[in-house]
Design a protein around this motif. Structure first.
Motif, PDB file in Angstrom:
ATOM      1  N   GLY A 211      81.091  21.741 -82.720  1.00 23.32           N
ATOM      2  CA  GLY A 211      82.083  22.777 -82.980  1.00 23.32           C
ATOM      3  C   GLY A 211      83.435  22.462 -82.358  1.00 23.32           C
ATOM      4  O   GLY A 211      83.526  22.166 -81.164  1.00 23.32           O
ATOM      5  N   ASN A 212      84.481  22.510 -83.161  1.00 16.81           N
ATOM      6  CA  ASN A 212      85.846  22.397 -82.668  1.00 16.81           C
ATOM      7  C   ASN A 212      86.469  23.788 -82.583  1.00 16.81           C
ATOM      8  O   ASN A 212      86.024  24.720 -83.255  1.00 16.81           O
ATOM      9  CB  ASN A 212      86.683  21.519 -83.609  1.00 16.81           C
ATOM     10  N   ARG A 213      87.476  23.941 -81.753  1.00 13.43           N
ATOM     11  CA  ARG A 213      88.125  25.250 -81.589  1.00 13.43           C
ATOM     12  C   ARG A 213      88.561  25.787 -82.946  1.00 13.43           C
ATOM     13  O   ARG A 213      89.149  25.067 -83.751  1.00 13.43           O
ATOM     14  CB  ARG A 213      89.321  25.154 -80.647  1.00 13.43           C
ATOM     15  N   GLY A 214      88.239  27.054 -83.179  1.00  6.99           N
ATOM     16  CA  GLY A 214      88.571  27.691 -84.444  1.00  6.99           C
ATOM     17  C   GLY A 214      87.443  27.681 -85.451  1.00  6.99           C
ATOM     18  O   GLY A 214      87.486  28.413 -86.441  1.00  6.99           O
ATOM     19  N   ASP A 215      86.430  26.845 -85.226  1.00  5.86           N
ATOM     20  CA  ASP A 215      85.285  26.809 -86.139  1.00  5.86           C
ATOM     21  C   ASP A 215      84.438  28.072 -85.992  1.00  5.86           C
ATOM     22  O   ASP A 215      84.441  28.745 -84.956  1.00  5.86           O
ATOM     23  CB  ASP A 215      84.397  25.599 -85.850  1.00  5.86           C
ATOM     24  N   TYR A 216      83.659  28.354 -87.035  1.00  6.70           N
ATOM     25  CA  TYR A 216      82.719  29.476 -87.021  1.00  6.70           C
ATOM     26  C   TYR A 216      81.303  28.985 -86.753  1.00  6.70           C
ATOM     27  O   TYR A 216      80.929  27.867 -87.132  1.00  6.70           O
ATOM     28  CB  TYR A 216      82.731  30.212 -88.360  1.00  6.70           C
ATOM     29  N   THR A 226      74.416  36.326 -74.969  1.00 11.31           N
ATOM     30  CA  THR A 226      74.842  35.098 -74.285  1.00 11.31           C
ATOM     31  C   THR A 226      75.172  33.987 -75.268  1.00 11.31           C
ATOM     32  O   THR A 226      76.042  33.138 -74.993  1.00 11.31           O
ATOM     33  CB  THR A 226      73.753  34.638 -73.298  1.00 11.31           C
ATOM     34  N   ALA A 227      74.491  33.976 -76.419  1.00 14.19           N
ATOM     35  CA  ALA A 227      74.751  32.925 -77.405  1.00 14.19           C
ATOM     36  C   ALA A 227      76.187  33.009 -77.922  1.00 14.19           C
ATOM     37  O   ALA A 227      76.839  31.980 -78.156  1.00 14.19           O
ATOM     38  CB  ALA A 227      73.765  33.038 -78.565  1.00 14.19           C
ATOM     39  N   VAL A 228      76.700  34.229 -78.095  1.00  8.88           N
ATOM     40  CA  VAL A 228      78.083  34.405 -78.541  1.00  8.88           C
ATOM     41  C   VAL A 228      79.047  34.211 -77.381  1.00  8.88           C
ATOM     42  O   VAL A 228      80.099  33.577 -77.518  1.00  8.88           O
ATOM     43  CB  VAL A 228      78.260  35.800 -79.165  1.00  8.88           C
ATOM     44  N   GLU A 229      78.680  34.750 -76.210  1.00  7.82           N
ATOM     45  CA  GLU A 229      79.563  34.640 -75.041  1.00  7.82           C
ATOM     46  C   GLU A 229      79.734  33.186 -74.604  1.00  7.82           C
ATOM     47  O   GLU A 229      80.793  32.813 -74.086  1.00  7.82           O
ATOM     48  CB  GLU A 229      78.989  35.487 -73.909  1.00  7.82           C
ATOM     49  N   THR A 230      78.715  32.353 -74.822  1.00  8.09           N
ATOM     50  CA  THR A 230      78.824  30.925 -74.503  1.00  8.09           C
ATOM     51  C   THR A 230      79.805  30.232 -75.439  1.00  8.09           C
ATOM     52  O   THR A 230      80.537  29.315 -75.038  1.00  8.09           O
ATOM     53  CB  THR A 230      77.446  30.259 -74.605  1.00  8.09           C
ATOM     54  N   ALA A 231      79.825  30.665 -76.696  1.00  5.79           N
ATOM     55  CA  ALA A 231      80.701  30.030 -77.688  1.00  5.79           C
ATOM     56  C   ALA A 231      82.156  30.441 -77.534  1.00  5.79           C
ATOM     57  O   ALA A 231      83.080  29.660 -77.849  1.00  5.79           O
ATOM     58  CB  ALA A 231      80.212  30.388 -79.098  1.00  5.79           C
ATOM     59  N   PHE A 232      82.388  31.668 -77.045  1.00  3.58           N
ATOM     60  CA  PHE A 232      83.745  32.215 -77.020  1.00  3.58           C
ATOM     61  C   PHE A 232      84.748  31.358 -76.249  1.00  3.58           C
ATOM     62  O   PHE A 232      85.838  31.054 -76.767  1.00  3.58           O
ATOM     63  CB  PHE A 232      83.718  33.644 -76.463  1.00  3.58           C
ATOM     64  N   PRO A 233      84.438  30.907 -75.009  1.00  2.00           N
ATOM     65  CA  PRO A 233      85.423  30.090 -74.284  1.00  2.00           C
ATOM     66  C   PRO A 233      85.703  28.742 -74.939  1.00  2.00           C
ATOM     67  O   PRO A 233      86.713  28.098 -74.622  1.00  2.00           O
ATOM     68  CB  PRO A 233      84.775  29.886 -72.902  1.00  2.00           C
ATOM     69  N   LEU A 234      84.800  28.306 -75.821  1.00  5.95           N
ATOM     70  CA  LEU A 234      84.994  27.038 -76.517  1.00  5.95           C
ATOM     71  C   LEU A 234      85.851  27.205 -77.767  1.00  5.95           C
ATOM     72  O   LEU A 234      86.093  26.233 -78.490  1.00  5.95           O
ATOM     73  CB  LEU A 234      83.626  26.451 -76.901  1.00  5.95           C
TER      74      LEU A 234
END
Length: 543
Positions: A211-216, A226-234
């Motif tokens: 995943g690159n920044r801006g990807d879904y 936690t699965a979403v919260e882990t992705a958010f800072p990335l």
């Protein structure tokens, strides 16, 4: 089961040597027995400090030789992941297997200076797993510093407390590879395992790999927070997929991807789907075998990689209200009672399965593993080498001594059958309490009995004419506040919305999550009674 005899040998600086393929072709022999025979034919297991190895050393090579290889995923890897190079210091471990080699090359401290002569634990005897039984009949498990030299074990503190490889220890890697073969038997050739400190960290690794920044990233519309919260800072954005009583809806997944508008979304089509197929957190939904095959088919159509997060896989249960199946000590019967995993259906190598001991042994063990194509696990290994290294050595040697040398594979499956029975009983207690205290509330609260896991998902239906009925966030907050007043805590469903609390307006449904994992059975009943009181207060229900 007692620890098998081990030949005394100095393996302080040796890599794994049991790499010979041993065909065991008799289909009448169980997989567990085949693995035992394979171990015997390979001879003594030698794996010293920082032993360099991989899952290929421990798989059934004969069975795998005619299977297809996984698809290649290198074109989906991020620049960060592609840039990772092997650790030169870790790679040097391959020379340690040379007979007579004296190593002055690594920074491995001498075990003479490890201040632990031994560690011990009292663990259940197979078939006598309760706390009360363990106090009386449990066995003392002692791990010494030099058990390998003394011929007592293949793993000891002199090895576990030193530096290791990014794959994890060879001893535990052998066990999880065999376990994966027994339970899932992935139908492609080049699958592999790598040990991790639990499942949350490798999830972040996978996000960073693909995943690159801006990807879904695609999730169930209600998902593990936690699965979403882990992705958010990335910089990764969530896209929720509708669910029903069986979990993820393949038709909605297909519709989202078939109609993906890159210009409107400001991003390319997603390449990652995160799903919890069994006892999903928070909804408790379990995908049937046919549902999993439909999901997999849609992922093939759109070339998605599937992150299969399965902490509750072995906590699958009989339907509520049916006569419970008698616990079985037969491994194959136990495994046949489970809905097959997505990994077991994966012909492409597109499933990245996250496994751990967190829900079936102890979360504080921080022991997990990833199963994926060798191309993907190699990248995870490179990531480990320059970050966490590997799970705690103490955790690895403790788990190995329990699972491999004390219980064995059969004993572990008996343990899993035991805790499945225990969680089934707990689920039944909370469901009975709901029938007693929530069912009389004129349809305000409804639920679907979970078929796996630790969670009950309760839908709230505000009565017609209720103040603020069009503002579900306000109603949810009122219920939560009143629950605290009643001294009971349930988790608001909006905390698990993949796309955030604004999703409440789009979804139009209100939920609370209750867990039956920790509180005593008596306390669970009291908690549901108090929750009923909170709902009565908020909605002014009389009688």
């Amino acid at each position: 089961m007692v620890a098998p005899p081990f030949p005394p040998t100095d393996v302080s600086l040796h890599a794994v040597t049991d790499t010979e393929a041993v065909p065991i072709a008799d289909p009448s022999i169980s997989l567990v027995e085949q693995i035992k025979l394979r171990r015997v034919k390979k001879g003594p297991f030698v794996a010293g400090i920082a032993a360099k190895t991989d899952s290929e050393n421990f798989k059934d090579q004969e069975k795998n030789k005619d299977r297809p290889a996984a698809k290649r995923w290198g074109d989906l890897l991020t620049l960060e992941s592609r840039s990772r190079k092997p650790s030169s210091l870790k790679a040097a471990a391959k020379f340690l297997a040379q007979e007579g080699l004296i190593s002055l090359g690594g920074g491995l401290p001498s075990s003479d200076y490890f201040p632990f002569e031994n560690i011990g634990a009292k663990v259940p005897t197979i078939g006598e797993f309760s706390e009360e039984e363990t106090r009386v009949t449990g066995q003392e498990m002692t791990i010494g510093k030099h058990d390998v030299k003394e011929g007592k074990s293949v793993f000891d503190l002199s090895i576990a407390l030193n530096y290791g490889q990014g794959t994890g220890s060879a001893q535990m890697l052998r066990w999880v590879t065999e376990h994966t073969e027994i339970v899932h038997d992935p139908p492609y050739k080049d699958w592999s395992c790598v040990l991790t400190p639990g499942s949350s960290y490798p999830l972040e690794q996978v996000y960073r790999m693909f995943g690159n920044r801006g990807d879904y990233v695609l999730y169930e519309e209600f998902t593990f927070a936690t699965a979403v919260e882990t992705a958010f800072p990335l910089g990764l954005r969530p896209c929720g997929v509708k669910v029903d009583a069986e979990g993820l809806l393949p038709s909605d997944l297909d519709e989202i991807l078939s109609n993906w508008d890159e210009k409107a979304r400001g991003a390319k089509k997603p390449v990652l789907l995160y799903t919890v197929p069994s006892g999903q957190n928070p909804t408790g939904a379990t995908q049937s075998e046919s549902r999993r095959r439909e999901v997999y088919s849609v992922c093939q159509k759109h070339n998605l990689l599937i992150i299969e997060d399965e902490p509750y896989f072995f906590l699958q249960m009989d339907p509520y209200g049916e006569t419970a199946s008698a616990p079985t000590t037969n491994t194959e019967q136990f495994l046949k009672s489970l809905v097959p995993s997505l990994l077991s259906m994966d012909v492409d190598g597109r499933v990245i399965r996250l496994d751990s001991f967190s829900k079936v042994i102890a979360p504080g063990s921080r022991m997990g593993w990833v199963v994926a194509s060798a191309e993907i696990t190699e990248r995870i290994t490179r990531h480990n080498e320059n970050s966490v290294q590997n799970p705690s050595g103490i955790a690895q040697v403790l788990m190995h001594r329990l699972l491999d040398e004390t219980w064995g594979h059969e004993g572990y499956f008996e343990w899993l059958g035991y805790i499945r029975k225990e969680y089934t009983r707990r689920r039944n207690v909370i469901l009975k309490a709901c029938e007693t205290y929530l069912a009389p509330l004129n349809g305000v609260a409804t639920w679907v009995p979970p078929m796996a896991g630790m969670f009950l998902w309760i839908q709230i239906h505000p009565p017609a004419g209720c103040e603020d009925e069009n503002d579900l966030q306000k109603i949810e907050q009122k219920i939560f506040d009143e629950c605290i007043n009643e001294k009971v805590l349930l988790t608001p469903g909006s905390w698990f919305m993949a796309e955030g609390k604004e999703q409440l307006k789009k979804n139009g449904k209100l939920f609370f999550r209750a867990t039956y994992a920790a509180a005593s059975e008596e306390a669970m009943v009291t908690a549901i009674e108090r929750f009923s009181g909170a709902l009565r207060s908020v909605f002014e229900i009389r009688g």
